[in-house]
Design an enzyme around this catalytic site. Structure first.
Site, PDB file in Angstrom:
ATOM      1  N   LYS A   1      60.190  47.350  -1.798  1.00  0.00           N
ATOM      2  CA  LYS A   1      58.818  47.862  -1.697  1.00  0.00           C
ATOM      3  C   LYS A   1      58.474  47.985  -0.214  1.00  0.00           C
ATOM      4  O   LYS A   1      58.287  46.998   0.485  1.00  0.00           O
ATOM      5  CB  LYS A   1      57.812  46.932  -2.377  1.00  0.00           C
ATOM      6  CG  LYS A   1      56.429  47.598  -2.423  1.00  0.00           C
ATOM      7  CD  LYS A   1      55.282  46.645  -2.153  1.00  0.00           C
ATOM      8  CE  LYS A   1      54.646  46.629  -0.821  1.00  0.00           C
ATOM      9  NZ  LYS A   1      54.009  47.797  -0.247  1.00  0.00           N
TER      10      LYS A   1
ATOM     11  N   GLY B   1      56.381  40.552   7.700  1.00  0.00           N
ATOM     12  CA  GLY B   1      54.989  40.998   7.779  1.00  0.00           C
ATOM     13  C   GLY B   1      54.143  39.919   8.425  1.00  0.00           C
ATOM     14  O   GLY B   1      54.646  39.089   9.191  1.00  0.00           O
ATOM     15  N   SER B   2      52.877  39.892   8.079  1.00  0.00           N
ATOM     16  CA  SER B   2      51.954  38.959   8.737  1.00  0.00           C
ATOM     17  C   SER B   2      52.121  37.537   8.183  1.00  0.00           C
ATOM     18  O   SER B   2      52.565  37.342   7.042  1.00  0.00           O
ATOM     19  CB  SER B   2      50.518  39.433   8.504  1.00  0.00           C
ATOM     20  OG  SER B   2      50.254  39.463   7.124  1.00  0.00           O
TER      21      SER B   2
ATOM     22  N   GLY C   1      52.685  36.198   4.337  1.00  0.00           N
ATOM     23  CA  GLY C   1      53.894  35.375   4.177  1.00  0.00           C
ATOM     24  C   GLY C   1      53.564  34.041   3.526  1.00  0.00           C
ATOM     25  O   GLY C   1      54.268  33.584   2.613  1.00  0.00           O
TER      26      GLY C   1
ATOM     27  N   GLU D   1      59.769  36.491   7.816  1.00  0.00           N
ATOM     28  CA  GLU D   1      59.786  36.874   9.243  1.00  0.00           C
ATOM     29  C   GLU D   1      58.387  37.365   9.553  1.00  0.00           C
ATOM     30  O   GLU D   1      57.968  38.404   9.055  1.00  0.00           O
ATOM     31  CB  GLU D   1      60.794  38.013   9.479  1.00  0.00           C
ATOM     32  CG  GLU D   1      62.227  37.648   9.180  1.00  0.00           C
ATOM     33  CD  GLU D   1      62.798  36.669  10.181  1.00  0.00           C
ATOM     34  OE1 GLU D   1      62.261  36.552  11.294  1.00  0.00           O
ATOM     35  OE2 GLU D   1      63.774  35.992   9.823  1.00  0.00           O
TER      36      GLU D   1
ATOM     37  N   CYS E   1      56.620  42.765  16.498  1.00  0.00           N
ATOM     38  CA  CYS E   1      56.466  41.319  16.326  1.00  0.00           C
ATOM     39  C   CYS E   1      56.877  40.603  17.597  1.00  0.00           C
ATOM     40  O   CYS E   1      56.429  39.505  17.880  1.00  0.00           O
ATOM     41  CB  CYS E   1      57.313  40.847  15.157  1.00  0.00           C
ATOM     42  SG  CYS E   1      59.004  41.406  15.242  1.00  0.00           S
TER      43      CYS E   1
ATOM     44  N   GLU F   1      47.461  37.034  17.249  1.00  0.00           N
ATOM     45  CA  GLU F   1      48.268  38.252  17.340  1.00  0.00           C
ATOM     46  C   GLU F   1      47.345  39.467  17.219  1.00  0.00           C
ATOM     47  O   GLU F   1      46.619  39.606  16.241  1.00  0.00           O
ATOM     48  CB  GLU F   1      49.296  38.277  16.205  1.00  0.00           C
ATOM     49  CG  GLU F   1      50.297  39.411  16.346  1.00  0.00           C
ATOM     50  CD  GLU F   1      51.289  39.481  15.193  1.00  0.00           C
ATOM     51  OE1 GLU F   1      50.874  39.321  14.028  1.00  0.00           O
ATOM     52  OE2 GLU F   1      52.482  39.711  15.458  1.00  0.00           O
TER      53      GLU F   1
HETATM   54  P1  NAP Z   1      51.388  42.808   6.198  1.00  0.00           P
HETATM   55  O1  NAP Z   1      50.025  43.303   6.025  1.00  0.00           O
HETATM   56  O2  NAP Z   1      51.648  41.365   5.990  1.00  0.00           O
HETATM   57  O3  NAP Z   1      52.300  43.688   5.206  1.00  0.00           O
HETATM   58  C1  NAP Z   1      53.699  43.532   5.150  1.00  0.00           C
HETATM   59  C2  NAP Z   1      54.198  43.975   3.787  1.00  0.00           C
HETATM   60  O4  NAP Z   1      53.681  43.091   2.796  1.00  0.00           O
HETATM   61  C3  NAP Z   1      53.740  45.383   3.388  1.00  0.00           C
HETATM   62  O5  NAP Z   1      54.760  46.012   2.658  1.00  0.00           O
HETATM   63  C4  NAP Z   1      52.543  45.086   2.499  1.00  0.00           C
HETATM   64  O6  NAP Z   1      52.230  46.119   1.595  1.00  0.00           O
HETATM   65  C5  NAP Z   1      53.044  43.855   1.772  1.00  0.00           C
HETATM   66  N1  NAP Z   1      51.989  43.054   1.148  1.00  0.00           N
HETATM   67  C6  NAP Z   1      50.682  42.982   1.489  1.00  0.00           C
HETATM   68  N2  NAP Z   1      50.029  42.143   0.645  1.00  0.00           N
HETATM   69  C7  NAP Z   1      50.933  41.696  -0.251  1.00  0.00           C
HETATM   70  C8  NAP Z   1      50.867  40.821  -1.380  1.00  0.00           C
HETATM   71  N3  NAP Z   1      49.744  40.210  -1.733  1.00  0.00           N
HETATM   72  N4  NAP Z   1      52.004  40.595  -2.068  1.00  0.00           N
HETATM   73  C9  NAP Z   1      53.163  41.168  -1.719  1.00  0.00           C
HETATM   74  N5  NAP Z   1      53.287  42.036  -0.660  1.00  0.00           N
HETATM   75  C10 NAP Z   1      52.190  42.279   0.073  1.00  0.00           C
HETATM   76  O7  NAP Z   1      51.956  43.145   7.652  1.00  0.00           O
HETATM   77  P2  NAP Z   1      51.948  44.553   8.421  1.00  0.00           P
HETATM   78  O8  NAP Z   1      50.590  44.789   8.943  1.00  0.00           O
HETATM   79  O9  NAP Z   1      52.593  45.592   7.593  1.00  0.00           O
HETATM   80  O10 NAP Z   1      52.954  44.256   9.627  1.00  0.00           O
HETATM   81  C11 NAP Z   1      52.564  43.646  10.796  1.00  0.00           C
HETATM   82  C12 NAP Z   1      52.962  42.189  10.815  1.00  0.00           C
HETATM   83  O11 NAP Z   1      54.363  42.070  10.612  1.00  0.00           O
HETATM   84  C13 NAP Z   1      52.688  41.526  12.137  1.00  0.00           C
HETATM   85  O12 NAP Z   1      52.154  40.255  11.934  1.00  0.00           O
HETATM   86  C14 NAP Z   1      54.065  41.440  12.772  1.00  0.00           C
HETATM   87  O13 NAP Z   1      54.215  40.424  13.741  1.00  0.00           O
HETATM   88  C15 NAP Z   1      54.920  41.199  11.585  1.00  0.00           C
HETATM   89  N6  NAP Z   1      56.318  41.541  11.846  1.00  0.00           N
HETATM   90  C16 NAP Z   1      57.213  40.512  11.966  1.00  0.00           C
HETATM   91  C17 NAP Z   1      58.552  40.776  12.258  1.00  0.00           C
HETATM   92  C18 NAP Z   1      59.549  39.666  12.389  1.00  0.00           C
HETATM   93  O14 NAP Z   1      60.729  39.938  12.260  1.00  0.00           O
HETATM   94  N7  NAP Z   1      59.135  38.432  12.645  1.00  0.00           N
HETATM   95  C19 NAP Z   1      58.951  42.106  12.430  1.00  0.00           C
HETATM   96  C20 NAP Z   1      58.004  43.128  12.312  1.00  0.00           C
HETATM   97  C21 NAP Z   1      56.692  42.827  12.006  1.00  0.00           C
HETATM   98  P3  NAP Z   1      51.151  47.249   1.979  1.00  0.00           P
HETATM   99  O15 NAP Z   1      51.700  47.999   3.132  1.00  0.00           O
HETATM  100  O16 NAP Z   1      51.082  48.043   0.735  1.00  0.00           O
HETATM  101  O17 NAP Z   1      49.885  46.513   2.307  1.00  0.00           O
END
Ligand code: NAP
Length: 494
Positions: free
Chosen positions: A175, A228-229, A233, A250, A284, A385
């Site tokens: 997904k 993701g966030s 997570g 991550e 990230c 962040e």
């Molecule tokens: P996000 O809002 O947490 O979303 C990440 C993924 O999770 C998306 O596919 C999102 O779907 C899905 N998601 C959201 N709510 C969910 C739920 N309740 N159940 C299951 N899945 C759900 O993060 P983002 O804004 O896309 O990305 C930015 C974040 O990612 C930042 O915090 C960044 O630091 C982090 N990141 C970390 C790394 C690493 O390797 N450490 C790498 C890249 C990014 P939708 O898009 O449909 O909402």
């Protein structure tokens, strides 16, 4: 005509059960609709899981070197389509072309690297305490993997999860982020073309709550691999705790670069610029705190501001552009809110700070490269962040003070130190508590064959990248083979 894309379930491209679609638009030009993607629902999740379960029965028995051959095909296909894949990615999430080419290249590197593991997947043999007994440990696949990915590395991050999951013999249900379904679709399309058997890779688009959550919590899912966030997570981790799934998280970062007074200043400035404003600060690993030795603060800051002001912001498809738009209007709002928070908390705004809305910028989510000076370590802009082109500059007295500031964070992904002193460098490597430390380069720039991940709220102890990632996607099995012809009791008869 805008194209309607489909889900990929059981090796077929299918309409969503809901019959509904969402728009994928270009953040540099919001008028441009790139495609319509399925707003999937629970029935689609269940269908994909049932198909993956069937496919897994055969896939796990395919010898790993044969699985790897298909992955080598996939790598070659990504190479062949690299330019088109990069252009699609720039259109859907905004980062500049040299960076989207890098994103695709990372997927290529990961696929070649991990496909090579198909001929290794090495276990151990070890002597027994008893005569006529042989023993070894081997890797076995786990079953079904749920992959949930963000939008900032729309092809690289899925490849970090999908390729090791497949080489180990698992089936995956993917997904992608709602902001970047096209790059995910492109990758899955190439998986099909490469010859990955039907059902082994499934792809369903839709929101985190309607697709992500039911997928992750489904009892047939054995591994959840999430990037993701930290907030999401943590939610997923709790959802999976009672069923004891393997969960790899991550998450966010608040990465710091230290610039010591013995640093090569020109090099540090180039690094600061790339680390802070590359991918419009939406990595990230982005450099979001720069900790500068007090002796060189004025010199560093003056030059940094001058360079940041000169950056060309625009559409990432234009080869002149050095920084693209933010991914969405809500991301642009968040960044603007943090600028207000920084000002209110007493930091000094010395560069940028505004949305760009005139002329060519009118239809996109652009923001000026932004620098805050006189930031203190506990301010919200130094702790939270932001995920945008906003960097906080903080003063340090010496290397001990600098390391303490780096470690004063809820996160722990990446860090960097610019110094010509081997003593300072090794002290930093030893004492900074992050998953990655760079010496004389910025906080970004990971290579696929080293472990990737972080401490504190960045991760839950697992690593992607490197051969360490194989531990996430396989279980260790210890095997004891007694050929003595009699009962030999461990710890008793030895
Ligand atoms: P996000 O809002 O947490 O979303 C990440 C993924 O999770 C998306 O596919 C999102 O779907 C899905 N998601 C959201 N709510 C969910 C739920 N309740 N159940 C299951 N899945 C759900 O993060 P983002 O804004 O896309 O990305 C930015 C974040 O990612 C930042 O915090 C960044 O630091 C982090 N990141 C970390 C790394 C690493 O390797 N450490 C790498 C890249 C990014 P939708 O898009 O449909 O909402």
């Amino acid at each position: 005509m805008v194209q309607h894309y489909k889900n990929f379930i059981g090796g077929e491209w299918v309409e969503p059960s809901t019959g509904e679609y969402f728009e994928n638009r270009n953040p540099a030009n919001w008028d441009e609709v790139i495609g319509l993607f399925p707003k999937s629902g629970l029935a689609d999740v269940n269908k994909a899981i049932a198909a993956a379960k069937e496919a897994y029965k055969k896939w796990r028995l395919v010898p790993a070197p044969k699985r790897a051959e298909i992955l080598f095909n996939l790598a070659a296909l990504i190479v062949k389509n690299k330019e088109e894949l990069a252009r699609d990615m720039t259109r859907e999430m905004g980062k500049i072309l040299i960076e989207t080419r890098g994103d695709v290249q990372e997927a290529i590197d990961m696929t070649y690297f991990i496909a090579g593991e198909g001929r290794r997947l090495i276990g151990h043999t070890t002597p027994s305490e008893m005569m006529n007994k042989f023993q070894m440990s081997i890797r076995i696949p786990c079953g079904l993997v749920a992959m949930i990915t963000p939008w900032n590395f729309p092809m690289a991050i899925p490849s970090w999860k999908m390729i090791p999951a497949l080489v180990c013999g698992n089936a995956v249900i993917f997904k992608p982020a709602t902001d970047t379904p096209l790059s995910a679709y492109n990758l899955v399309k190439l998986c099909e073309e490469a010859g990955i058997p039907k059902g082994v890779v499934s792809f369903i688009t839709g929101s985190g709550s309607t697709v992500g959550a039911p997928l992750v919590s489904h009892p047939d899912i054995k591994i959840v691999s999430f990037t993701g966030s930290s907030d999401i997570g943590a939610q997923l981790n709790e959802m999976c705790a009672s069923s004891f799934k393997k969960v790899s998280l991550e998450m966010g970062g608040k990465n710091a670069m230290v610039v010591m007074d013995d640093a090569n200043l020109e090099m540090a400035l180039e690094g600061a610029l790339w680390g802070s404003f590359g991918t419009t600060g939406q990595r990230c690993t982005a450099t979001s705190r720069i900790i500068v030795h007090k002796n060189i603060m004025k010199k560093f800051l003056d030059a940094f501001i001058e360079k940041a002001k000169a950056l060309k912001v625009g559409n990432g498809l234009n080869p002149e552009t050095q920084m693209g738009p933010l991914v969405s209007k809500s991301q642009q709002e968040t960044v603007a809110e943090y600028v207000e928070i920084g000002k209110k908390d007493g930091a000094k705004l010395v560069c940028g700070g505004n949305k760009l809305t005139d002329g060519d910028y009118a239809k996109g989510w652009f923001f000026q490269p932004t620098i805050f000076a006189e930031v203190t370590r506990k301010m919200r802009i130094a702790q939270e962040e932001i995920f945008g082109p906003v960097v906080s500059v903080i003063e340090a007295k010496d290397i001990d003070d600098a390391i303490e500031i780096v470690n004063d964070s809820a996160y722990g992904l990446s860090s960097s130190v610019y110094t010509q002193s081997v003593n300072h460098a090794f002290q930093a490597i030893r004492d900074i508590y992050t998953g990655i430390t760079y010496i004389n380069s910025p906080t970004i720039g990971a290579e696929v064959h080293l472990p990737f991940g972080g401490t504190n709220a960045t991760g839950n102890g697992h690593r992607e990248g490197g051969i360490q990632v194989l531990d996430m996607f396989s279980e260790w099995k210890s095997v004891y083979i007694d050929f003595s012809g009699k009962l030999q009791r461990a710890q008793i008869d030895a």
